[in-house]
Motif scaffolding. Structure first.
Motif, PDB file in Angstrom:
ATOM      1  N   ARG A   5     -30.210  78.174 -14.954  1.00  0.00           N
ATOM      2  CA  ARG A   5     -31.157  78.007 -13.861  1.00  0.00           C
ATOM      3  C   ARG A   5     -31.336  79.334 -13.122  1.00  0.00           C
ATOM      4  NH1 ARG A   5     -31.448  73.163  -9.515  1.00  0.00           N
ATOM      5  NH2 ARG A   5     -32.822  74.136  -7.997  1.00  0.00           N
ATOM      6  N   SER A 105     -44.862  69.633 -21.601  1.00  0.00           N
ATOM      7  CA  SER A 105     -44.196  68.489 -22.236  1.00  0.00           C
ATOM      8  C   SER A 105     -44.140  68.603 -23.748  1.00  0.00           C
ATOM      9  CB  SER A 105     -44.899  67.172 -21.838  1.00  0.00           C
ATOM     10  OG  SER A 105     -44.881  67.004 -20.441  1.00  0.00           O
ATOM     11  N   THR A 294     -42.318  72.650 -16.933  1.00  0.00           N
ATOM     12  CA  THR A 294     -41.891  71.266 -16.739  1.00  0.00           C
ATOM     13  C   THR A 294     -40.437  71.208 -16.286  1.00  0.00           C
ATOM     14  OG1 THR A 294     -41.383  71.161 -19.102  1.00  0.00           O
ATOM     15  CG2 THR A 294     -43.524  70.340 -18.410  1.00  0.00           C
ATOM     16  N   GLY A 295     -40.007  70.022 -15.904  1.00  0.00           N
ATOM     17  CA  GLY A 295     -38.608  69.818 -15.560  1.00  0.00           C
ATOM     18  C   GLY A 295     -38.356  69.756 -14.070  1.00  0.00           C
ATOM     19  N   ASP A 296     -37.219  69.161 -13.716  1.00  0.00           N
ATOM     20  CA  ASP A 296     -36.853  68.969 -12.313  1.00  0.00           C
ATOM     21  C   ASP A 296     -36.602  70.284 -11.589  1.00  0.00           C
ATOM     22  OD1 ASP A 296     -37.076  66.247 -12.602  1.00  0.00           O
ATOM     23  OD2 ASP A 296     -34.933  65.932 -13.011  1.00  0.00           O
ATOM     24  N   VAL A 297     -36.129  71.299 -12.319  1.00  0.00           N
ATOM     25  CA  VAL A 297     -35.869  72.594 -11.671  1.00  0.00           C
ATOM     26  C   VAL A 297     -37.146  73.144 -11.040  1.00  0.00           C
ATOM     27  CG1 VAL A 297     -35.271  75.019 -12.076  1.00  0.00           C
ATOM     28  CG2 VAL A 297     -33.888  73.207 -13.098  1.00  0.00           C
ATOM     29  N   ASN A 298     -38.234  73.097 -11.776  1.00  0.00           N
ATOM     30  CA  ASN A 298     -39.494  73.637 -11.262  1.00  0.00           C
ATOM     31  C   ASN A 298     -40.065  72.762 -10.150  1.00  0.00           C
ATOM     32  OD1 ASN A 298     -39.891  75.986 -13.108  1.00  0.00           O
ATOM     33  ND2 ASN A 298     -39.776  74.370 -14.638  1.00  0.00           N
ATOM     34  N   LYS A 299     -39.877  71.450 -10.245  1.00  0.00           N
ATOM     35  CA  LYS A 299     -40.307  70.565  -9.162  1.00  0.00           C
ATOM     36  C   LYS A 299     -39.509  70.851  -7.890  1.00  0.00           C
ATOM     37  CE  LYS A 299     -41.963  66.730 -12.011  1.00  0.00           C
ATOM     38  NZ  LYS A 299     -41.816  65.297 -12.363  1.00  0.00           N
ATOM     39  N   ASP A 300     -38.217  71.101  -8.046  1.00  0.00           N
ATOM     40  CA  ASP A 300     -37.378  71.428  -6.893  1.00  0.00           C
ATOM     41  C   ASP A 300     -37.824  72.743  -6.255  1.00  0.00           C
ATOM     42  OD1 ASP A 300     -35.903  69.152  -7.297  1.00  0.00           O
ATOM     43  OD2 ASP A 300     -34.222  70.174  -8.286  1.00  0.00           O
ATOM     44  N   LYS A 303     -40.919  72.176  -4.235  1.00  0.00           N
ATOM     45  CA  LYS A 303     -40.578  71.496  -2.972  1.00  0.00           C
ATOM     46  C   LYS A 303     -39.963  72.474  -1.972  1.00  0.00           C
ATOM     47  CE  LYS A 303     -38.095  67.445  -1.214  1.00  0.00           C
ATOM     48  NZ  LYS A 303     -37.238  66.281  -1.585  1.00  0.00           N
ATOM     49  N   TYR A 310     -46.259  68.694  -7.140  1.00  0.00           N
ATOM     50  CA  TYR A 310     -46.144  69.553  -8.318  1.00  0.00           C
ATOM     51  C   TYR A 310     -46.555  68.717  -9.517  1.00  0.00           C
ATOM     52  CZ  TYR A 310     -44.042  72.882 -11.631  1.00  0.00           C
ATOM     53  OH  TYR A 310     -43.846  73.797 -12.641  1.00  0.00           O
TER      54      TYR A 310
END
Length: 335
Positions: A5, A105, A294-300, A303, A310
């Motif tokens: 990360r 995706s 994609t992925g939760d890291v980029n959404k975080d 935010k 996102y």
């Protein structure tokens, strides 16, 4: 090599890229000299780098597709990147490596002669391509010894391959439900686009920022099909400069929402959001970040920067839901 990360702060305008080379034979007829060209890909798109696996050939119309390989139970297409770039003379050997990517995706493995290092750079050092002829390059930067490193548009490469092999191809950018009337192109330099809203219009006015002509055209067609007016920019730095200095009554002062890409030369989407949130006049502006990452890291990270949403690149369902949440209830174009 596993990819961890990113540790840099959101809004720092910093990113990391993996360096690798592709070898091109000299274009001079009397010379057979082979020149290694330095390329890079954003670490955020890379899951891992592996040794050359066993590749099972498959039937395809794209010669750069070597076949598929098994990665922990998942079949991954193997693409000879040098051949995809038009460099037919670079061989695949047992020492070759595979850059396993995930974006929009989709997963793919790009076979390269070898990776060199991970480099941390600032987006403000990255220059946009000087011409549309560089359609597989998203940016370039000058490094030590007066060398250039070219940041590849892996999405464009994959879409072109899919198109030639009878897959989805560039139709991935033709979103179902989007207007087919065509989008007006922005002025040179990435400032106010020719599709700005008429003064008397009561439709919501959206600012779209994306350095990719193909992706920007598609998102603008989608938004116009939803009865939204558009102002287009090709880069966030120019958009920020004009938006933050817009005079009352100008078109830019009437913008109700921003849809921005994340990966852009000069100023990335996260830093763009941070600047807007730090501006007293603009800090409440709804912002949707729109990316193939994609992925939760980029959404975080989105935010943390302060984005309201996102969404996946050109994912109609996600875009419509984000627009409904951000725009006034009186807007019905998404219904």
């Amino acid at each position: 090599m596993a990819i961890g990360r990113p540790m840099f702060q959101v809004g720092s305008n910093i990113f990391e890229l993996i360096e690798f080379t592709a070898t091109k034979t000299s274009v001079v007829p009397t010379s057979d000299r082979k020149t290694p060209i330095l390329y890079g890909v954003n670490v955020a798109k890379v899951r891992e780098v592996i040794r050359l696996p066993i590749i099972v050939p498959c039937l395809t119309n794209a010669p750069e597709v070597l076949g598929v390989f098994n990665l922990r139970g998942a079949p991954i297409p193997a693409i000879h990147l040098a051949k995809a770039l038009g460099y037919d003379d670079e061989p695949v050997t047992p020492s070759s490596q595979v850059i396993v990517t995930e974006f929009s995706s989709r997963k793919a493995g790009f076979v390269v002669a070898g990776t060199r290092r991970i480099r941390r750079v600032s987006w403000d050092k990255v220059l946009p391509p000087s011409s549309d002829a560089f359609n597989t390059i998203t940016g370039m930067m000058l490094i030590e010894n007066q060398d250039f490193i070219f940041i590849l548009d892996f999405e464009r490469i994959l879409l072109d391959i899919e198109s030639r092999s009878g897959g989805q191809g560039t139709s991935a950018y033709a979103i179902e439900g989007a207007s087919q009337s065509g989008a007006s192109a922005p002025n040179q330099g990435g400032s106010l686009g020719g599709a700005s809203a008429p003064a008397a219009s009561k439709r919501p006015l959206i600012l779209v920022v994306d350095d990719s002509p193909t992706a920007r055209r598609a998102i603008c067609e989608l938004l116009r099909g939803m009865q939204l007016d558009i102002i287009e920019y090709t880069n966030a730095e120019a958009a920020w400069k004009d938006l933050s200095t817009a005079e009352e009554g100008s078109d830019l002062s009437k913008v109700q929402l921003i849809v921005s890409d994340v990966e852009m030369p000069k100023l990335d989407g996260y830093s763009f959001v941070k600047r807007i949130r730090g501006n007293e006049k603009l800090k409440k502006m709804p912002i949707i970040l729109h990316s193939s990452l994609t992925g939760d890291v980029n959404k975080d990270r989105a935010k943390q920067a302060g984005a309201d949403a996102y969404v996946g690149k050109l994912n109609r369902k996600e875009i419509v839901e984000a627009l409904k949440a951000a725009l006034p209830p009186t807007w019905t174009g998404a219904s």
